[in-house]
Write an enzyme that holds these catalytic residues in place. Sequence first.
Site, PDB file in Angstrom:
ATOM      1  CB  CYS A 114      -0.910   0.030   1.223  1.00 35.97           C
ATOM      2  SG  CYS A 114      -1.821  -1.489   1.396  1.00 35.97           S
ATOM      3  CG  HIS A 276      -3.540   3.147   0.675  1.00 39.28           C
ATOM      4  ND1 HIS A 276      -3.794   2.623  -0.576  1.00 39.28           N
ATOM      5  CD2 HIS A 276      -3.687   2.118   1.554  1.00 39.28           C
ATOM      6  CE1 HIS A 276      -4.074   1.341  -0.464  1.00 39.28           C
ATOM      7  NE2 HIS A 276      -4.028   1.009   0.815  1.00 39.28           N
ATOM      8  CG  ASN A 306      -6.856  -1.338  -0.763  1.00 40.42           C
ATOM      9  OD1 ASN A 306      -5.938  -0.966  -1.495  1.00 40.42           O
ATOM     10  ND2 ASN A 306      -6.676  -1.652   0.505  1.00 40.42           N
TER      11      ASN A 306
HETATM   12  O1  UT7 Z   1      -4.673  -1.474   2.115  1.00 35.21           O
HETATM   13  C1  UT7 Z   1      -4.060  -2.415   2.911  1.00 35.21           C
HETATM   14  C2  UT7 Z   1      -4.366  -2.215   4.329  1.00 35.21           C
HETATM   15  N1  UT7 Z   1      -5.625  -2.819   4.643  1.00 35.21           N
HETATM   16  C3  UT7 Z   1      -6.496  -2.200   5.393  1.00 35.21           C
HETATM   17  O2  UT7 Z   1      -6.250  -1.077   5.771  1.00 35.21           O
HETATM   18  C4  UT7 Z   1      -7.723  -2.965   5.822  1.00 35.21           C
HETATM   19  C5  UT7 Z   1      -8.096  -2.614   7.243  1.00 35.21           C
HETATM   20  N2  UT7 Z   1      -9.251  -3.380   7.725  1.00 35.21           N
HETATM   21  C6  UT7 Z   1     -10.480  -3.197   7.241  1.00 35.21           C
HETATM   22  O3  UT7 Z   1     -10.685  -2.397   6.371  1.00 35.21           O
HETATM   23  C7  UT7 Z   1     -11.606  -3.966   7.892  1.00 35.21           C
HETATM   24  O4  UT7 Z   1     -11.064  -4.751   8.946  1.00 35.21           O
HETATM   25  C8  UT7 Z   1     -12.389  -4.907   6.899  1.00 35.21           C
HETATM   26  C9  UT7 Z   1     -13.245  -4.054   5.966  1.00 35.21           C
HETATM   27  C10 UT7 Z   1     -11.430  -5.747   6.112  1.00 35.21           C
HETATM   28  C11 UT7 Z   1     -13.317  -5.812   7.684  1.00 35.21           C
HETATM   29  O5  UT7 Z   1     -14.209  -5.051   8.476  1.00 35.21           O
HETATM   30  P1  UT7 Z   1     -14.358  -5.354  10.049  1.00 35.21           P
HETATM   31  O6  UT7 Z   1     -15.394  -4.435  10.535  1.00 35.21           O
HETATM   32  O7  UT7 Z   1     -13.016  -5.248  10.680  1.00 35.21           O
HETATM   33  O8  UT7 Z   1     -14.903  -6.857  10.049  1.00 35.21           O
HETATM   34  P2  UT7 Z   1     -14.307  -8.132  10.775  1.00 35.21           P
HETATM   35  O9  UT7 Z   1     -13.167  -8.693  10.007  1.00 35.21           O
HETATM   36  O10 UT7 Z   1     -14.115  -7.851  12.235  1.00 35.21           O
HETATM   37  O11 UT7 Z   1     -15.537  -9.139  10.636  1.00 35.21           O
HETATM   38  C12 UT7 Z   1     -16.791  -8.885  11.295  1.00 35.21           C
HETATM   39  C13 UT7 Z   1     -17.755  -9.990  10.913  1.00 35.21           C
HETATM   40  C14 UT7 Z   1     -17.222 -11.398  11.106  1.00 35.21           C
HETATM   41  O12 UT7 Z   1     -18.308 -12.212  11.510  1.00 35.21           O
HETATM   42  P3  UT7 Z   1     -18.544 -12.585  13.059  1.00 35.21           P
HETATM   43  O13 UT7 Z   1     -17.298 -13.287  13.483  1.00 35.21           O
HETATM   44  O14 UT7 Z   1     -18.744 -11.274  13.746  1.00 35.21           O
HETATM   45  O15 UT7 Z   1     -19.751 -13.443  13.000  1.00 35.21           O
HETATM   46  C15 UT7 Z   1     -16.779 -11.805   9.724  1.00 35.21           C
HETATM   47  O16 UT7 Z   1     -16.829 -13.208   9.531  1.00 35.21           O
HETATM   48  O17 UT7 Z   1     -18.081  -9.885   9.512  1.00 35.21           O
HETATM   49  C16 UT7 Z   1     -17.813 -11.140   8.859  1.00 35.21           C
HETATM   50  N3  UT7 Z   1     -17.339 -10.853   7.505  1.00 35.21           N
HETATM   51  C17 UT7 Z   1     -18.172 -10.660   6.473  1.00 35.21           C
HETATM   52  N4  UT7 Z   1     -19.504 -10.689   6.366  1.00 35.21           N
HETATM   53  C18 UT7 Z   1     -20.041 -10.431   5.172  1.00 35.21           C
HETATM   54  C19 UT7 Z   1     -16.061 -10.686   7.080  1.00 35.21           C
HETATM   55  N5  UT7 Z   1     -16.062 -10.388   5.777  1.00 35.21           N
HETATM   56  C20 UT7 Z   1     -17.347 -10.368   5.376  1.00 35.21           C
HETATM   57  C21 UT7 Z   1     -17.961 -10.109   4.129  1.00 35.21           C
HETATM   58  N6  UT7 Z   1     -19.316 -10.159   4.065  1.00 35.21           N
HETATM   59  N7  UT7 Z   1     -17.258  -9.806   3.024  1.00 35.21           N
END
Ligand code: UT7
Length: 349
Positions: A114, A276, A306
């Site tokens: 990134c 970014h 992204n």
């Molecule tokens: O550019 C490189 C650097 N990268 C970043 O800066 C990314 C930084 N992180 C993020 O942007 C966020 O962490 C994400 C957008 C990737 C994920 O969002 P989050 O709010 O952190 O979600 P999470 O990973 O904590 O997941 C929450 C829930 C989980 O379910 P449970 O365990 O609460 O039942 C996941 O299994 O959402 C679920 N989940 C999804 N549900 C529907 C994870 N991905 C998905 C999905 N659709 N695509």
Amino acid sequence: MPRSKIAGIGFYVPENIVTNNDLTRFMDTSDAWIQERSGIKERRFAHRTKETTTTMGVEAARIAIERAGITPNDIDFIIFATLSPDYYFPGCGVLLQRAMKMNHIGALDVRNQCSGFIYALSVADQYIKTGMYKNILIVGSEKHSFGLDFSTRGRNISVIFGDGAGAAVIQPTEKENQGILSTHLHSDGEFAEVLAMYNPGTHANHWSDKPHADFEDKEMGEMFMSHAMIEKGQNYPFMDGPAVFKKAVEKFPEVIHEALDDNGLKTSDLTLLVPHQANLRIAQFVQKQLKLSNDQVFNNIEHYGNTTAASIPIALCEAWEKGKIKEGDLICLAAFGSGYTWGSVLMRW
Ligand code: UT7
């Protein structure tokens, strides 16, 4: 000593628009979840066989070179940033040199994910300042769609990434109110495994308590990618999203302040911050922390997702095309991501 300026900028995104609803055909996800967590509505995916990371980079480079008022033969150095190269080796820099029929100039590949474009710009800045080169082409390009797990197993990663390329021509400037004021680069390898693609690689499970691959220690000929790894999906990127998010919202403001402080400037002096495009929620958090107005921050992640090394040049170019950047404006570019690596560039346009 001259400063460096961006003399021409261009971007290219594939025609194929993939909406959040399109992704629900492959995995258990929803438009509402993706938009709420990331702000992304759609992204572009490259043509599977007709487009590569390099060819997209070439498209963006052609525009940047034309806008700089020069030809490919005037370029005297190439810096290409990507995490999704056409080949494991050699890098995309030489493929671009060949595709654009450029002279036998140097071609450097940057592997800083990134922060790739920030690192590339910083290197170009040093070469320009020392007078070693006069027309440096820097490119950030990614074909993520070829290397993501589109099953439900990979949904936390695959929904946020998109394909595209951005490029810029860097030249010296003698104008007082123009050019790069400073660049600031950082890394913390303590978190190398938090956002990474472990395989293919030569690590042999050496670097962490957690094995990264089904690795069988043979005396000779162990492959860095085996059938077992592919069957278990160990050939895809891994990301602890919440951990990256937490660090990103800490490091973005820090490195932007570092750039401003170094130049005796304040957030209110900024014309535009181009962060970014990792997640709209991260950008909004940073905007709030820095008390910036909506006009002072440019985001386009809604439409492209992204695009890693390409996200800053795509956003910068789109902002410029929309008339949001004019000569003399104070522009800050900032990135954070895998490595961890992060950095900023402060410039007068
Ligand atoms: O550019 C490189 C650097 N990268 C970043 O800066 C990314 C930084 N992180 C993020 O942007 C966020 O962490 C994400 C957008 C990737 C994920 O969002 P989050 O709010 O952190 O979600 P999470 O990973 O904590 O997941 C929450 C829930 C989980 O379910 P449970 O365990 O609460 O039942 C996941 O299994 O959402 C679920 N989940 C999804 N549900 C529907 C994870 N991905 C998905 C999905 N659709 N695509």
